[in-house]
Design a protein around this motif. Structure first.
Motif, PDB file in Angstrom:
ATOM      1  N   THR A  60       0.864  -1.175   0.000  1.00 57.92           N
ATOM      2  CA  THR A  60       0.000   0.000   0.000  1.00 57.92           C
ATOM      3  C   THR A  60       0.903   1.229   0.000  1.00 57.92           C
ATOM      4  OG1 THR A  60      -0.117   0.095   2.415  1.00 57.92           O
ATOM      5  CG2 THR A  60      -1.795  -1.208   1.282  1.00 57.92           C
ATOM      6  N   THR A  62       1.583   5.406   0.759  1.00 54.31           N
ATOM      7  CA  THR A  62       1.235   6.595   1.526  1.00 54.31           C
ATOM      8  C   THR A  62       1.998   7.779   0.959  1.00 54.31           C
ATOM      9  OG1 THR A  62       0.870   5.295   3.541  1.00 54.31           O
ATOM     10  CG2 THR A  62       1.229   7.665   3.813  1.00 54.31           C
ATOM     11  N   VAL A  64       3.814  11.310   0.943  1.00 52.24           N
ATOM     12  CA  VAL A  64       4.523  12.106   1.951  1.00 52.24           C
ATOM     13  C   VAL A  64       5.076  13.373   1.302  1.00 52.24           C
ATOM     14  CG1 VAL A  64       5.122  10.143   3.415  1.00 52.24           C
ATOM     15  CG2 VAL A  64       6.674  10.799   1.578  1.00 52.24           C
ATOM     16  N   THR A  81       6.163   8.757  -2.269  1.00 51.11           N
ATOM     17  CA  THR A  81       5.317   7.754  -1.613  1.00 51.11           C
ATOM     18  C   THR A  81       6.165   6.766  -0.832  1.00 51.11           C
ATOM     19  OG1 THR A  81       5.337   6.324  -3.581  1.00 51.11           O
ATOM     20  CG2 THR A  81       3.514   7.899  -3.372  1.00 51.11           C
ATOM     21  N   ALA A  98       7.260  -0.512   6.664  1.00 51.94           N
ATOM     22  CA  ALA A  98       7.212   0.574   5.694  1.00 51.94           C
ATOM     23  C   ALA A  98       8.631   0.867   5.246  1.00 51.94           C
ATOM     24  CB  ALA A  98       6.576   1.822   6.310  1.00 51.94           C
ATOM     25  N   ILE A 152       3.769   5.021   9.861  1.00 52.78           N
ATOM     26  CA  ILE A 152       3.064   4.370   8.742  1.00 52.78           C
ATOM     27  C   ILE A 152       2.921   2.872   9.011  1.00 52.78           C
ATOM     28  CG2 ILE A 152       3.221   3.838   6.277  1.00 52.78           C
ATOM     29  CD1 ILE A 152       4.622   6.565   5.932  1.00 52.78           C
ATOM     30  N   LEU A 156      -0.714   0.686   9.675  1.00 53.16           N
ATOM     31  CA  LEU A 156      -1.109  -0.560   9.018  1.00 53.16           C
ATOM     32  C   LEU A 156      -1.372  -1.651  10.052  1.00 53.16           C
ATOM     33  CD1 LEU A 156      -1.580  -2.261   6.522  1.00 53.16           C
ATOM     34  CD2 LEU A 156       0.903  -2.564   6.318  1.00 53.16           C
ATOM     35  N   ARG A 159      -4.726  -1.091  11.702  1.00 51.91           N
ATOM     36  CA  ARG A 159      -5.801  -1.464  10.778  1.00 51.91           C
ATOM     37  C   ARG A 159      -6.031  -2.976  10.799  1.00 51.91           C
ATOM     38  NH1 ARG A 159      -5.359  -0.640   4.189  1.00 51.91           N
ATOM     39  NH2 ARG A 159      -7.115  -2.005   3.608  1.00 51.91           N
TER      40      ARG A 159
END
Length: 319
Positions: A60, A62, A64, A81, A98, A152, A156, A159
Protein backbone atom coordinates in the motif's frame (compact mmCIF):
# COMPACT_ATOMS: atom_id res chain seq x y z
CA UNK A 1 -2.83 5.75 -12.99
CA UNK A 2 0.06 5.96 -15.48
CA UNK A 3 2.46 3.02 -15.64
CA UNK A 4 5.27 2.96 -13.10
CA UNK A 5 8.46 4.64 -14.23
CA UNK A 6 11.88 3.17 -13.56
CA UNK A 7 13.10 4.11 -10.09
CA UNK A 8 16.13 6.40 -9.87
CA UNK A 9 19.35 5.07 -8.37
CA UNK A 10 19.08 4.91 -4.59
CA UNK A 11 21.42 6.94 -2.41
CA UNK A 12 19.64 5.64 0.71
CA UNK A 13 17.07 2.96 1.51
CA UNK A 14 15.34 3.05 4.87
CA UNK A 15 12.44 1.46 6.68
CA UNK A 16 10.86 0.36 9.93
CA UNK A 17 9.29 -2.96 10.99
CA UNK A 18 6.77 -3.83 13.70
CA UNK A 19 6.68 -7.47 14.86
CA UNK A 20 3.71 -8.63 16.92
CA UNK A 21 2.18 -11.91 18.07
CA UNK A 22 -1.13 -12.18 16.24
CA UNK A 23 -3.72 -11.97 19.07
CA UNK A 24 -5.76 -15.02 18.11
CA UNK A 25 -6.20 -18.28 19.99
CA UNK A 26 -5.86 -20.46 16.89
CA UNK A 27 -3.20 -19.75 14.26
CA UNK A 28 -4.66 -18.71 10.90
CA UNK A 29 -4.45 -21.25 8.10
CA UNK A 30 -3.08 -20.17 4.74
CA UNK A 31 -6.47 -19.37 3.20
CA UNK A 32 -7.61 -17.35 6.18
CA UNK A 33 -4.28 -15.55 6.18
CA UNK A 34 -4.92 -14.51 2.57
CA UNK A 35 -8.30 -13.13 3.60
CA UNK A 36 -6.75 -11.32 6.57
CA UNK A 37 -4.02 -9.65 4.48
CA UNK A 38 -6.19 -8.72 1.52
CA UNK A 39 -5.48 -5.01 1.75
CA UNK A 40 -6.15 -4.27 -1.92
CA UNK A 41 -8.80 -5.63 -4.25
CA UNK A 42 -6.60 -5.21 -7.33
CA UNK A 43 -3.66 -7.36 -6.10
CA UNK A 44 -3.45 -10.82 -4.61
CA UNK A 45 -1.77 -11.80 -1.37
CA UNK A 46 1.54 -13.63 -1.85
CA UNK A 47 1.28 -17.14 -0.34
CA UNK A 48 4.00 -19.69 0.29
CA UNK A 49 3.97 -23.06 2.06
CA UNK A 50 7.70 -23.86 1.81
CA UNK A 51 9.76 -23.89 3.95
CA UNK A 52 6.98 -22.63 6.23
CA UNK A 53 3.56 -21.04 5.91
CA UNK A 54 3.97 -17.42 4.89
CA UNK A 55 1.59 -14.78 3.57
CA UNK A 56 2.45 -11.24 2.49
CA UNK A 57 0.06 -8.47 1.56
CA UNK A 58 0.41 -6.34 -1.54
CA UNK A 59 2.08 -2.98 -1.00
CA UNK A 60 0.00 0.00 0.00
CA UNK A 61 1.25 3.53 -0.70
CA UNK A 62 1.24 6.59 1.53
CA UNK A 63 1.96 10.02 0.05
CA UNK A 64 4.52 12.11 1.95
CA UNK A 65 5.70 15.71 1.67
CA UNK A 66 7.77 16.53 4.74
CA UNK A 67 11.29 17.10 6.07
CA UNK A 68 13.63 14.14 6.37
CA UNK A 69 15.21 13.35 9.74
CA UNK A 70 18.87 14.41 9.79
CA UNK A 71 21.48 13.93 12.49
CA UNK A 72 23.08 17.35 11.88
CA UNK A 73 19.85 19.37 11.92
CA UNK A 74 19.93 20.19 8.20
CA UNK A 75 16.48 20.69 6.68
CA UNK A 76 15.97 18.44 3.67
CA UNK A 77 12.47 17.97 2.27
CA UNK A 78 11.26 14.90 0.38
CA UNK A 79 8.13 14.30 -1.65
CA UNK A 80 6.80 10.99 -2.94
CA UNK A 81 5.32 7.75 -1.61
CA UNK A 82 6.21 5.24 1.09
CA UNK A 83 5.48 1.54 0.49
CA UNK A 84 3.98 -0.44 3.37
CA UNK A 85 3.07 -4.11 3.64
CA UNK A 86 2.21 -6.78 6.18
CA UNK A 87 3.28 -10.40 6.52
CA UNK A 88 2.11 -13.36 8.58
CA UNK A 89 4.41 -16.28 9.42
CA UNK A 90 2.83 -19.66 10.25
CA UNK A 91 -0.44 -17.83 10.90
CA UNK A 92 1.00 -16.70 14.21
CA UNK A 93 3.49 -13.79 13.94
CA UNK A 94 2.33 -10.57 12.28
CA UNK A 95 4.69 -7.98 10.85
CA UNK A 96 3.92 -4.58 9.37
CA UNK A 97 6.66 -2.60 7.68
CA UNK A 98 7.21 0.57 5.69
CA UNK A 99 10.15 1.46 3.46
CA UNK A 100 11.23 4.14 1.03
CA UNK A 101 13.91 4.74 -1.59
CA UNK A 102 15.66 8.11 -1.52
CA UNK A 103 17.64 9.20 -4.63
CA UNK A 104 20.77 11.35 -4.40
CA UNK A 105 19.03 14.43 -5.79
CA UNK A 106 15.73 15.76 -7.05
CA UNK A 107 14.36 18.87 -8.65
CA UNK A 108 14.69 22.20 -6.86
CA UNK A 109 10.93 22.58 -6.88
CA UNK A 110 8.09 20.23 -6.05
CA UNK A 111 6.65 18.35 -9.05
CA UNK A 112 2.93 17.65 -9.65
CA UNK A 113 1.72 14.62 -7.66
CA UNK A 114 1.23 12.54 -10.78
CA UNK A 115 4.97 12.51 -11.43
CA UNK A 116 5.64 11.01 -7.98
CA UNK A 117 2.90 8.39 -8.19
CA UNK A 118 4.54 6.67 -11.17
CA UNK A 119 7.48 5.73 -8.88
CA UNK A 120 5.88 3.87 -5.97
CA UNK A 121 7.98 3.68 -2.83
CA UNK A 122 10.27 6.54 -3.90
CA UNK A 123 10.49 9.94 -2.21
CA UNK A 124 12.59 12.52 -4.05
CA UNK A 125 14.52 15.14 -2.11
CA UNK A 126 13.99 18.75 -3.06
CA UNK A 127 17.59 19.45 -4.04
CA UNK A 128 20.45 17.22 -2.89
CA UNK A 129 20.22 14.45 -0.31
CA UNK A 130 22.83 14.17 2.49
CA UNK A 131 22.58 10.34 2.74
CA UNK A 132 24.78 9.77 5.80
CA UNK A 133 23.09 12.50 7.83
CA UNK A 134 19.63 11.22 6.87
CA UNK A 135 20.61 7.60 7.66
CA UNK A 136 21.73 8.71 11.14
CA UNK A 137 18.55 10.74 11.53
CA UNK A 138 16.32 7.83 10.54
CA UNK A 139 18.01 5.50 13.02
CA UNK A 140 17.84 8.15 15.72
CA UNK A 141 14.10 8.69 15.31
CA UNK A 142 14.02 12.23 13.95
CA UNK A 143 12.00 15.21 15.15
CA UNK A 144 8.25 15.85 15.25
CA UNK A 145 7.05 16.53 11.71
CA UNK A 146 9.88 14.59 10.03
CA UNK A 147 9.24 11.59 7.82
CA UNK A 148 8.06 8.89 10.24
CA UNK A 149 8.15 5.41 8.71
CA UNK A 150 7.27 3.88 12.07
CA UNK A 151 3.98 5.77 12.17
CA UNK A 152 3.06 4.37 8.74
CA UNK A 153 3.91 0.83 9.86
CA UNK A 154 1.93 1.39 13.06
CA UNK A 155 -1.08 2.60 11.10
CA UNK A 156 -1.11 -0.56 9.02
CA UNK A 157 -0.71 -2.72 12.13
CA UNK A 158 -3.63 -0.95 13.84
CA UNK A 159 -5.80 -1.46 10.78
CA UNK A 160 -5.08 -5.21 10.76
CA UNK A 161 -5.64 -5.67 14.48
CA UNK A 162 -9.18 -4.35 14.00
CA UNK A 163 -9.98 -7.13 11.54
CA UNK A 164 -13.05 -9.26 12.45
CA UNK A 165 -10.87 -12.39 12.43
CA UNK A 166 -8.99 -11.16 15.50
CA UNK A 167 -10.42 -12.65 18.72
CA UNK A 168 -7.79 -11.11 21.07
CA UNK A 169 -7.08 -14.45 22.77
CA UNK A 170 -3.34 -15.00 22.25
CA UNK A 171 -1.91 -18.28 23.56
CA UNK A 172 0.96 -16.54 25.39
CA UNK A 173 2.03 -13.13 26.60
CA UNK A 174 4.48 -11.15 24.51
CA UNK A 175 5.49 -7.63 23.60
CA UNK A 176 5.90 -6.15 20.11
CA UNK A 177 9.30 -4.98 18.90
CA UNK A 178 10.38 -2.21 16.52
CA UNK A 179 13.28 -2.38 14.10
CA UNK A 180 14.57 0.66 12.19
CA UNK A 181 16.96 0.22 9.30
CA UNK A 182 18.97 2.35 6.91
CA UNK A 183 20.96 0.97 3.97
CA UNK A 184 23.59 2.85 2.00
CA UNK A 185 25.12 1.52 -1.24
CA UNK A 186 28.54 -0.05 -0.77
CA UNK A 187 31.46 1.42 -2.66
CA UNK A 188 32.93 -0.77 -5.46
CA UNK A 189 35.82 -1.84 -3.20
CA UNK A 190 33.66 -2.22 -0.07
CA UNK A 191 32.13 -5.42 1.26
CA UNK A 192 28.43 -5.42 2.19
CA UNK A 193 27.96 -5.17 5.94
CA UNK A 194 25.32 -5.15 8.66
CA UNK A 195 25.48 -3.52 12.09
CA UNK A 196 22.75 -4.56 14.54
CA UNK A 197 22.12 -2.59 17.75
CA UNK A 198 19.75 -3.12 20.67
CA UNK A 199 18.85 0.54 21.10
CA UNK A 200 16.19 0.10 23.79
CA UNK A 201 14.19 -2.68 25.39
CA UNK A 202 11.83 -2.81 22.41
CA UNK A 203 13.77 -0.92 19.69
CA UNK A 204 16.51 -2.27 17.43
CA UNK A 205 18.46 -0.42 14.73
CA UNK A 206 20.23 -1.86 11.71
CA UNK A 207 22.76 -0.02 9.55
CA UNK A 208 23.64 -1.72 6.28
CA UNK A 209 25.95 -1.41 3.31
CA UNK A 210 24.40 -3.26 0.39
CA UNK A 211 25.48 -3.86 -3.22
CA UNK A 212 24.66 -0.85 -5.36
CA UNK A 213 21.37 -1.27 -7.18
CA UNK A 214 19.85 -3.66 -4.61
CA UNK A 215 16.06 -3.16 -4.73
CA UNK A 216 14.47 -1.70 -1.62
CA UNK A 217 12.02 -4.63 -1.42
CA UNK A 218 14.92 -7.09 -1.08
CA UNK A 219 16.58 -5.10 1.71
CA UNK A 220 13.17 -4.79 3.40
CA UNK A 221 12.81 -8.58 3.16
CA UNK A 222 16.14 -9.08 4.91
CA UNK A 223 15.16 -6.66 7.68
CA UNK A 224 11.73 -8.28 8.07
CA UNK A 225 13.48 -11.63 8.52
CA UNK A 226 15.89 -10.17 11.04
CA UNK A 227 13.04 -8.51 12.95
CA UNK A 228 11.11 -11.79 13.07
CA UNK A 229 14.00 -13.76 14.54
CA UNK A 230 14.96 -11.01 16.97
CA UNK A 231 11.33 -11.00 18.19
CA UNK A 232 11.43 -14.77 18.65
CA UNK A 233 14.61 -14.53 20.72
CA UNK A 234 13.27 -11.65 22.78
CA UNK A 235 9.94 -13.34 23.45
CA UNK A 236 11.42 -16.66 24.52
CA UNK A 237 13.99 -14.98 26.77
CA UNK A 238 11.18 -13.08 28.49
CA UNK A 239 9.24 -16.30 29.14
CA UNK A 240 11.85 -17.14 31.79
CA UNK A 241 11.58 -13.78 33.54
CA UNK A 242 10.38 -14.13 37.12
CA UNK A 243 9.76 -17.89 36.90
CA UNK A 244 11.38 -20.28 39.37
CA UNK A 245 12.46 -23.38 37.44
CA UNK A 246 11.55 -25.70 40.36
CA UNK A 247 7.85 -24.77 40.36
CA UNK A 248 4.90 -26.00 38.25
CA UNK A 249 4.54 -22.45 36.87
CA UNK A 250 7.45 -23.11 34.55
CA UNK A 251 5.36 -25.65 32.63
CA UNK A 252 2.53 -23.19 32.04
CA UNK A 253 5.04 -20.59 30.82
CA UNK A 254 7.15 -22.78 28.54
CA UNK A 255 4.66 -25.12 26.89
CA UNK A 256 3.17 -22.34 24.72
CA UNK A 257 6.64 -21.64 23.38
CA UNK A 258 6.95 -25.26 22.27
CA UNK A 259 3.49 -25.26 20.71
CA UNK A 260 3.63 -21.92 18.93
CA UNK A 261 7.18 -20.56 18.58
CA UNK A 262 10.02 -23.07 18.45
CA UNK A 263 9.25 -24.28 14.92
CA UNK A 264 9.38 -20.72 13.51
CA UNK A 265 13.18 -20.43 13.61
CA UNK A 266 14.28 -20.42 9.94
CA UNK A 267 16.79 -17.63 9.32
CA UNK A 268 17.32 -16.58 5.67
CA UNK A 269 14.31 -18.61 4.50
CA UNK A 270 13.18 -15.76 2.24
CA UNK A 271 16.30 -13.61 1.94
CA UNK A 272 17.73 -13.18 -1.56
CA UNK A 273 21.10 -14.72 -2.40
CA UNK A 274 23.07 -11.48 -2.57
CA UNK A 275 21.94 -10.42 0.90
CA UNK A 276 21.88 -13.81 2.64
CA UNK A 277 25.61 -13.64 3.56
CA UNK A 278 24.86 -10.63 5.78
CA UNK A 279 23.24 -13.09 8.20
CA UNK A 280 26.69 -14.53 8.84
CA UNK A 281 27.59 -11.39 10.78
CA UNK A 282 24.61 -11.93 13.07
CA UNK A 283 25.64 -15.53 13.64
CA UNK A 284 29.11 -14.43 14.68
CA UNK A 285 28.06 -11.51 16.85
CA UNK A 286 25.70 -11.41 18.70
CA UNK A 287 25.17 -15.08 17.71
CA UNK A 288 21.45 -15.35 17.00
CA UNK A 289 21.22 -19.08 16.29
CA UNK A 290 23.66 -19.99 19.07
CA UNK A 291 21.51 -18.15 21.61
CA UNK A 292 18.32 -19.67 20.16
CA UNK A 293 19.66 -23.22 20.36
CA UNK A 294 20.70 -22.63 23.97
CA UNK A 295 17.20 -21.41 24.83
CA UNK A 296 15.58 -24.38 23.08
CA UNK A 297 17.78 -26.83 25.04
CA UNK A 298 16.92 -25.02 28.26
CA UNK A 299 13.18 -25.26 27.56
CA UNK A 300 13.35 -28.94 26.67
CA UNK A 301 15.48 -29.71 29.73
CA UNK A 302 12.97 -27.99 31.99
CA UNK A 303 10.05 -29.86 30.45
CA UNK A 304 11.90 -33.15 30.73
CA UNK A 305 12.78 -32.54 34.38
CA UNK A 306 9.20 -31.73 35.29
CA UNK A 307 8.02 -34.90 33.55
CA UNK A 308 10.10 -36.98 36.01
CA UNK A 309 8.36 -37.45 39.39
CA UNK A 310 10.55 -36.06 42.15
CA UNK A 311 11.14 -38.11 45.38
CA UNK A 312 9.48 -35.33 47.36
CA UNK A 313 6.33 -35.50 45.19
CA UNK A 314 6.25 -39.32 45.44
CA UNK A 315 6.49 -39.07 49.22
CA UNK A 316 3.54 -36.72 49.30
CA UNK A 317 1.48 -39.18 47.24
CA UNK A 318 2.37 -42.22 49.42
CA UNK A 319 -0.27 -42.82 52.19
Amino acid sequence: MPPAASAPAAALLCGEVRTHLLPVHQALDIRTAAQFLGLRADERVLLSERPNLYARSPDTLTGVDCPLPTADGARTRAVGTVAARAALTEGRVLQSSAHVTLPAAGPDRRRPWGEYLVRPGVAEPVGKLPPDAVADGVLGGGRPGDLDLGAIADGLLTRLLRHPLIDHRPPLRSRPTRLRWAALPAAPDEEPSLEFTLAEDHLRTVRLRVPEGTPAAEVAGLCDDLALHDWLLTTVVRLFDGIRPDTPAVLAALRPAVDHLLHLWMPRARVTGDLAPLWDELETRPGFTRQWETLVRRIRDQLALHAIPSPHREAELTP
